[in-house]
Design an enzyme around this catalytic site. Structure first.
Site, PDB file in Angstrom:
ATOM      1  N   GLU A  64      -7.008   8.355   6.795  1.00 34.46           N
ATOM      2  CA  GLU A  64      -6.973   8.998   8.237  1.00 34.46           C
ATOM      3  C   GLU A  64      -7.395  10.314   8.194  1.00 34.46           C
ATOM      4  OE1 GLU A  64      -3.859   8.484  11.058  1.00 34.46           O
ATOM      5  OE2 GLU A  64      -4.107   6.229  10.775  1.00 34.46           O
TER       6      GLU A  64
ATOM      7  N   ASN B 226      -6.991   1.561  10.440  1.00 32.66           N
ATOM      8  CA  ASN B 226      -5.557   1.619  10.985  1.00 32.66           C
ATOM      9  C   ASN B 226      -5.776   1.870  12.248  1.00 32.66           C
ATOM     10  OD1 ASN B 226      -5.043   2.266   8.284  1.00 32.66           O
ATOM     11  ND2 ASN B 226      -4.522   4.440   8.303  1.00 32.66           N
TER      12      ASN B 226
ATOM     13  N   TYR C   2      -3.231   1.542  16.222  1.00 34.48           N
ATOM     14  CA  TYR C   2      -1.932   1.645  16.988  1.00 34.48           C
ATOM     15  C   TYR C   2      -2.290   1.337  18.336  1.00 34.48           C
ATOM     16  CZ  TYR C   2       0.414   3.163  12.545  1.00 34.48           C
ATOM     17  OH  TYR C   2       0.585   3.055  11.346  1.00 34.48           O
TER      18      TYR C   2
ATOM     19  N   ARG D 220       0.894  -1.228   0.054  1.00 33.97           N
ATOM     20  CA  ARG D 220       0.091   0.124   0.080  1.00 33.97           C
ATOM     21  C   ARG D 220       1.097   1.228   0.066  1.00 33.97           C
ATOM     22  NH1 ARG D 220      -2.247   3.005   4.756  1.00 33.97           N
ATOM     23  NH2 ARG D 220      -3.662   4.538   4.101  1.00 33.97           N
TER      24      ARG D 220
ATOM     25  N   HIS E  20      -2.784  11.077   1.266  1.00 38.09           N
ATOM     26  CA  HIS E  20      -2.192  10.733   2.524  1.00 38.09           C
ATOM     27  C   HIS E  20      -1.589  12.101   3.227  1.00 38.09           C
ATOM     28  CE1 HIS E  20      -0.614   7.174   5.108  1.00 38.09           C
ATOM     29  NE2 HIS E  20      -0.216   8.508   6.048  1.00 38.09           N
TER      30      HIS E  20
ATOM     31  N   GLU F 237      -3.085  -0.317   8.252  1.00 38.22           N
ATOM     32  CA  GLU F 237      -1.991   0.229   9.031  1.00 38.22           C
ATOM     33  C   GLU F 237      -2.000  -0.522  10.388  1.00 38.22           C
ATOM     34  OE1 GLU F 237      -0.970   4.200   9.304  1.00 38.22           O
ATOM     35  OE2 GLU F 237      -1.343   4.572   7.230  1.00 38.22           O
TER      36      GLU F 237
END
Ligand code: GBH
Length: 478
Positions: A172, A302, A304, A83, A127, A379
Site C-alpha cells: 500500500e 487489499n 476493506y 504473508r 510494510h 488483505e
C-alpha cells in the site's frame, strides 16, 4: 450478498491459497534485539499524541519470540499460506550497507518453520517501517531512498530466494505517501502535499528497482508482485456529473498514481494536470517510467471498504473521513473540492461500512485492466469489539459474516473469469493497529495483551474449515 447467485460454483479451485497476513512492526516486538535499530514507526509511536493511548510496537504480540507457536497455530487451523513482512531495520539497520545475519536468520527460521508445516510463505519487503536514518536523510520524498530499497531487496532476495516463491515489493504505497507525508496520521507524520507526491513517485521507482533487483538474484520460478490498497469508488449521487468528476479525481490519486506507471508505464495525464499547482513533477526523470513498468507476475489487492465521494465547495467544512484518525490535513493533494462520505448501514469497529461488492468490482476492474495477470487478495478483514466470554471462548459472528460475504464475492469473480489465486485474511491475530494502537482488533486469533496468550476466535475456526474443504461453510454453522 444478494448478488452471489446460485449459479456460482460452491467450491474454490484446488490450488487456491487460504492465507492470513501480518506485518513486522504490528506483531514482532523485540525492537532492540539482534541489531535492529528504530524505524519511522518506532519514532512516531513514541511521539506523544500520535497513537491511541500512546501505544507502541515495542512488544506488540511478541511474535519474534513466539513465531513457532504462531506457525503451529496456523497449521492447526488449516491455513495453506502466510504473508508477513520483513523489518528493513532488522536486516539493514542504517538502511545501507551489508546485511545483519542475525536479522536475516529470524526470517530464515520463520520460513523454514512455515515450509515444514506445509504453509506457503509470501514475503512483503516493505510494510511502512522505513529505517529512521533514511527518513533523517529525507525519506521517501528523496530519490535516493528508492535506490536504498533496491539494495535492501537484493539482500533479502539473496537470503530467502531459494525458499520463498512469492514476493511483494511494497504494501500500500498510497498509505506510505499520503498518510505518511500529507495527512500525517502515519509515520513519519509530515504534512506537505508536494513531498507526498514526490514520495509516491519514489515509492513507484522503489517498486520497479526492487523488482528488478529481486529478479537478478532469485530463481526465475519466483513471483514478484505489489500489494495496492485499490479503492472502489462510488459517487454520492450517481446522476451528478460533478460527483462523477470527483470520482475520477480521486481515482487518479488513489489508483491511477500507482496502477498507471506500474501496469501501463504512464501516470494519468489528468493526475499531472490536477496536481500542477502543487508540483511540476520535475522529480519524474527520463527513463523512470520504464524502470517502474517492470514485468509483474501477480497483483495483490487489499480491500476493506468502498470510498464514497461528492463534489464540494473548496474550503467548505466538509466531512473528511480518512478512516485513519483525524487530521486537519487531507491525504488527497489538490482535491479540496472533493468531500468524502460513509455509506449508511452496517459498519465495522473502524467505522468502515461493510460492502463486499466493492471487492468484486475491483477484481473485475483489474482483470480487464491487466488481462492475464494473476490476482491475490493480499488483505481483507475487519475489526470488531471482540471479548472472551465466561468460558474463555471468543465468538465473533460479525467477522464470520464479513469473511463469508467477501469470499463469496471472490468466488463470484472467479466464476466470472477472474484469475484469483488466493486470499490472505487480515489479520492472523490481533496486533498493533497503527495510529489506533491496540484498540482495534483485526485478528482471527484473539490476543490477551496482558498474558500474550493466543485464542482462535470462532472466525478462525470457520476460516480453517473453509481452507480445509475449499468451500465456504454456512456462517451460522459455528
Ligand atoms: C491496511 O491498511 C494495512 O496494510 C494494515 O497494516 C492494516 O492493519 C489494515 O489495513 C487495517 O487497517 O478514502 O481516505 O477513507 C488499510 C488502509 C484503509 C487505506 C481505508 C485506505 C480509506 C482511505 N486503508 N483507507 S479514505
Amino acid at each position: 450478498s444478494d448478488s452471489a447467485t446460485s449459479a456460482t460454483p460452491a467450491t474454490f479451485p484446488d490450488s487456491f491459497l487460504w492465507g492470513a497476513a501480518t506485518s513486522a512492526y504490528q506483531i514482532e516486538g523485540a525492537v532492540r534485539e539482534d541489531g535492529r535499530t528504530p524505524s519511522i514507526w518506532d519514532t512516531f509511536s513514541h511521539t506523544p499524541g500520535k497513537t491511541a493511548g500512546g501505544d507502541t510496537g515495542d512488544i506488540a504480540v511478541d511474535h519474534y519470540h513466539r513465531y513457532r507457536e504462531d506457525v503451529a497455530l496456523m497449521a492447526e487451523l488449516g491455513l495453506t499460506a502466510y504473508r508477513f513482512s520483513v523489518s528493513w531495520s532488522r536486516v539493514q539497520p542504517t538502511g545501507r550497507g551489508p546485511a545483519v545475519q542475525r536479522g536475516l536468520d529470524f526470517y530464515r527460521r520463520l520460513v523454514d518453520e512455515l515450509l515444514e508445516h506445509g504453509i506457503k510463505p509470501a514475503v512483503t519487503l516493505y510494510h511502512w517501517d522505513l529505517p529512521q536514518e533514511l527518513e533523517d536523510a529525507g525519506g521517501w520524498p528523496e530519490r535516493d531512498t528508492a535506490h536504498r530499497f533496491a539494495d535492501y531487496a537484493q539482500l533479502v532476495g539473496e537470503a530467502l530466494g531459494d525458499r520463498v516463491e512469492q514476493w511483494i515489493t511494497l504494501n500500500e504505497p498510497w498509505c506510505s505517501a499520503f498518510l505518511g507525508y500529507a495527512s500525517g496520521v502515519h509515520a513519519p507524520g509530515r504534512t506537505d502535499q508536494q513531498a507526498s507526491l514526490r514520495a509516491a513517485h519514489h515509492l513507484n521507482l522503489a517498486h520497479g528497482l526492487g523488482a528488478a533487483a529481486l529478479r537478478s538474484v532469485m530463481p526465475a520460478r519466483n513471483a514478484v508482485a505489489i500489494s495496492l490498497n485499490s479503492s472502489a469508488l462510488r459517487p454520492l449521487s450517481p446522476d451528478s456529473a460533478a460527483d462523477l468528476a470527483a470520482v475520477r479525481r480521486i481515482d487518479d490519486l488513489a489508483n491511477g498514481i500507482f496502477h498507471g506507471p506500474i501496469l501501463h508505464g504512464a501516470y494519468p495525464e489528468t493526475l499531472l494536470e490536477a496536481t500542477s499547482a502543487i508540483t511540476d513533477w520535475s522529480f519524474l526523470q527520463d527513463g523512470d517510467l520504464d524502470l517502474i513498468h517492470q514485468p509483474l507476475d501477480a497483483l495483490g489487492l487489499n480491500y476493506y471498504t468502498p470510498t464514497v465521494v461528492s463534489a464540494a465547495d473548496p474550503g467548505a467544512d466538509v466531512p473528511r473521513a480518512d478512516g485513519h484518525g483525524t487530521s486537519d490535513h487531507s491525504p488527497w493533494p489538490g482535491a479540496d473540492d472533493v468531500a468524502f462520505h460513509q455509506l449508511p448501514g452496517e459498519r465495522t469497529e473502524m467505522g468502515w461500512p461493510v460492502d463486499p461488492t466493492g471487492l468484486y468490482e475491483l477484481i473485475m476492474r483489474y482483470t480487464r485492466e491487466a488481462p492475464g495477470l494473476p490476482l491475490y487478495i493480499t488483505e481483507n478483514g475487519a475489526a470488531y469489539d471482540d471479548k472472551p466470554d465466561a468460558d474463555g471462548r471468543v465468538h465473533d459472528p460479525e467477522r464470520i459474516a464479513y469473511l463469508h460475504g467477501h469470499l463469496t464475492e471472490v468466488r463470484r469473480a472467479i466464476a466470472d473469469g477472474a484469475d484469483v489465486r488466493g486470499y490472505y485474511l487480515w489479520s492472523l491475530m490481533d496486533n498493533f493497529e497503527w495510529s489506533y494502537g491496540y484498540e482495534k482488533r483485526f485478528g482471527a486469533v484473539y490476543v490477551d495483551y496482558a498474558s500474550l496468550e493466543r485464542t482462535p476466535k470462532s472466525s478462525a475456526l470457520w476460516y480453517g474449515r473453509a481452507a480445509r474443504s475449499g468451500a465456504l461453510p454456512e456462517p451460522e454453522r459455528i
